[in-house]
Design a protein around this motif. Structure first.
Motif, short mmCIF file in Angstrom:
data_model
loop_
_atom_site.label_atom_id
_atom_site.label_comp_id
_atom_site.label_asym_id
_atom_site.label_seq_id
_atom_site.Cartn_x
_atom_site.Cartn_y
_atom_site.Cartn_z
N ASN A 78 0.82 -1.28 0.03
CA ASN A 78 0.01 0.17 0.15
C ASN A 78 0.87 1.23 -0.01
O ASN A 78 0.85 2.24 1.05
N THR A 79 1.68 1.40 -1.00
CA THR A 79 2.62 2.35 -1.01
C THR A 79 1.69 3.91 -1.36
O THR A 79 0.77 3.99 -2.17
N PRO A 80 1.93 4.92 -0.18
CA PRO A 80 1.00 6.08 -0.35
C PRO A 80 1.50 6.75 -1.90
O PRO A 80 2.69 6.77 -1.82
N SER A 81 0.53 7.43 -2.19
CA SER A 81 0.75 8.20 -3.54
C SER A 81 1.07 9.80 -3.19
O SER A 81 0.29 10.03 -2.26
N LEU A 82 1.82 10.15 -3.84
CA LEU A 82 2.08 11.73 -3.49
C LEU A 82 1.33 12.51 -4.29
O LEU A 82 1.11 12.36 -5.55
N SER A 83 0.92 13.52 -3.69
CA SER A 83 -0.07 14.51 -4.51
C SER A 83 0.98 15.56 -5.28
O SER A 83 2.22 15.31 -5.20
N VAL A 84 0.53 16.07 -6.15
CA VAL A 84 1.22 16.77 -7.15
C VAL A 84 1.96 17.99 -6.20
O VAL A 84 3.12 18.15 -6.56
N ALA A 85 1.44 18.55 -5.14
CA ALA A 85 2.05 19.60 -4.30
C ALA A 85 3.15 18.92 -3.78
O ALA A 85 4.25 19.43 -3.40
#
Length: 127
Positions: A78-85
Motif C-alpha cells: 500500500n505505497t502511499p501516492s504523493l499529491s502533485v504539491a
C-alpha cells in the motif's frame, strides 16, 4: 542495488532514503519487491549497517516499506501516492540546485532540458 553516496551534502542515511524512495515512487521497485538485507547493502555501499537500518526505519515510518520478521524488508503493498504539491515540494530543491549549477557553468535551459531527456531515457532502460 547501486547507490550513489557522497560524503558531501546530506547525511548518508538521508541519501539512501531519498534514492530508495525515488525508486519506489518511480515504479522501479514494485509493491512486494524485497530490498537487500541491511548487512548486504551495508557491505556493497561500504557503510555501517546501522546507517542502512536507520534508512530502512525511516522508509518504514513513511509507509513505503515493511519489515517481515525473519524474512526481510519489502516494498509496501500500500505505497502511499504523493499529491502533485508533495511531488513538487520534493523536487523543488533539486531543480533549484541544477538550475544554479547550469547557470554557473554556462549551460542554457535548452541544453539542460536536452540533458535531462537523454539521462531519463538511459535511466528508463536500466532494469
Amino acid at each position: 542495488m547501486l547507490l550513489h553516496l557522497s560524503a558531501e551534502g546530506p547525511p548518508i542515511y538521508q541519501q539512501i532514503v531519498e534514492q530508495i524512495r525515488s525508486r519506489i515512487i518511480s515504479g522501479q521497485f514494485q509493491p512486494g519487491d524485497e530490498l537487500p538485507t541491511i548487512r548486504g547493502l551495508a557491505e556493497s555501499a561500504r557503510v555501517n549497517p546501522n546507517t542502512i537500518a536507520r534508512a530502512y526505519r525511516e522508509l518504514e515510518n513513511e509507509g513505503l516499506v515493511e519489515k517481515r520478521r525473519t524474512r526481510g524488508t519489502f516494498v509496501s503493498q500500500n505505497t502511499p501516492s504523493l499529491s502533485v504539491a508533495q511531488r513538487r515540494k520534493r523536487l523543488t530543491p533539486e531543480v533549484d540546485r541544477v538550475l544554479i549549477l547550469a547557470s554557473q557553468t554556462g549551460v542554457s535551459v535548452e541544453e539542460l532540458i536536452d540533458l535531462i531527456q537523454r539521462r531519463r531515457s538511459l535511466i528508463e532502460q536500466k532494469p
